[in-house]
Design an enzyme around this catalytic site. Sequence first.
Site, PDB file in Angstrom:
ATOM      1  N   LYS A 214       0.807  -1.229   0.000  1.00  0.00           N
ATOM      2  CA  LYS A 214       0.000   0.000   0.000  1.00  0.00           C
ATOM      3  C   LYS A 214       0.840   1.279   0.000  1.00  0.00           C
ATOM      4  O   LYS A 214       0.450   2.274  -0.604  1.00  0.00           O
ATOM      5  CB  LYS A 214      -0.959   0.011   1.194  1.00  0.00           C
ATOM      6  CG  LYS A 214      -2.027  -1.082   1.104  1.00  0.00           C
ATOM      7  CD  LYS A 214      -3.008  -0.982   2.259  1.00  0.00           C
ATOM      8  CE  LYS A 214      -3.985  -2.144   2.231  1.00  0.00           C
ATOM      9  NZ  LYS A 214      -5.047  -2.008   3.215  1.00  0.00           N
TER      10      LYS A 214
ATOM     11  N   ASP B  10     -10.118   2.254   2.816  1.00  0.00           N
ATOM     12  CA  ASP B  10     -10.166   1.510   4.085  1.00  0.00           C
ATOM     13  C   ASP B  10     -10.904   2.276   5.189  1.00  0.00           C
ATOM     14  O   ASP B  10     -11.721   1.697   5.910  1.00  0.00           O
ATOM     15  CB  ASP B  10      -8.748   1.168   4.568  1.00  0.00           C
ATOM     16  CG  ASP B  10      -8.090   0.095   3.706  1.00  0.00           C
ATOM     17  OD1 ASP B  10      -8.821  -0.742   3.135  1.00  0.00           O
ATOM     18  OD2 ASP B  10      -6.849   0.095   3.598  1.00  0.00           O
TER      19      ASP B  10
END
Length: 275
Positions: free
Chosen positions: A68, A104
């Site tokens: 990420k 997220d």
Amino acid sequence: MATDRTAVIGFPVDHSLSPIIHNHWIKELGLDTKPYEKINVDPNKFEEQINNLKAEGYGGLNVTVPLKELAFSISDETSGVSKKLKSVNTLSLNSEKINGDNTDAVGFINSLDEKTIENNIANKKTLVLGAGGSARSVVHALNELGGHVRLFNRTLEKARILLDDLSINSSPVGAEELDDYANSSSFIVNTTSLGQKAGEHNNILRFENIEMETFIYDLIYNPKRSSFLEQAEAKGLKVQNGLRMLIEQAACSFQIWHEIKVGVSEELMSLLESV
Ligand code: ATR
């Protein structure tokens, strides 16, 4: 942006449930697009492999651990929340540029019902266990929802760095203070990986004196009932695992790529619970 080829990338990525989720929606909507795939991408050859995938016609990539931060670093443009978290879980690739987003935190928010936000988070004491990548998204989300967030981590320094990075005016909870703070918290979320492996017991907290109104959340969804949630349930507390967050963050990525808002059906929840 219409996207013909989509996939999740990770290292390793073999256990990802994202293909089941995205392919469920692709099928349900009858989209004329290739099935969503999972692809291992070596962190050491990250940029090269992304360019190869782009050349092969991939327009949307979900990014999972440990990629990420790399995805953030190669994005030409990033959303506000990605900048804040320095992390990207959704890449949109087109011939001109790479856009990076992070779903997220919003996935976590969308996984909560209104009552929980109102009664247990907004203007309430909240406690996050762990200071890794997923803790970042959760701390950011709780702060956005108006919660007073503190966090406990085995390595205290990492908790301090996380709060500084996110510019959150709070302090880490030390081990000696943990039980007292937990007992006065309205919302407690475990973001550590403790309890994911078979036979592993999450013994970070003592549940003895946790208030009955406190909401207990564990990001772990496999096992469905982690040892952390089992202890909370045994005491009669309200609990939630991470499955809904997983689906909600996927729904936000799906919307970015296909411009279609999808819902979390009971059918999809049961499909994933049966895996
Ligand atoms: P993720 O991206 O899922 O958040 P991560 O970045 O590897 O994963 O973070 C894992 C978190 O679980 C960390 O907070 C880690 O604590 P440390 O920072 O001290 O390493 C925590 N963790 C992992 N195993 C643990 C254990 N046995 N006891 C307590 N905390 C643990």
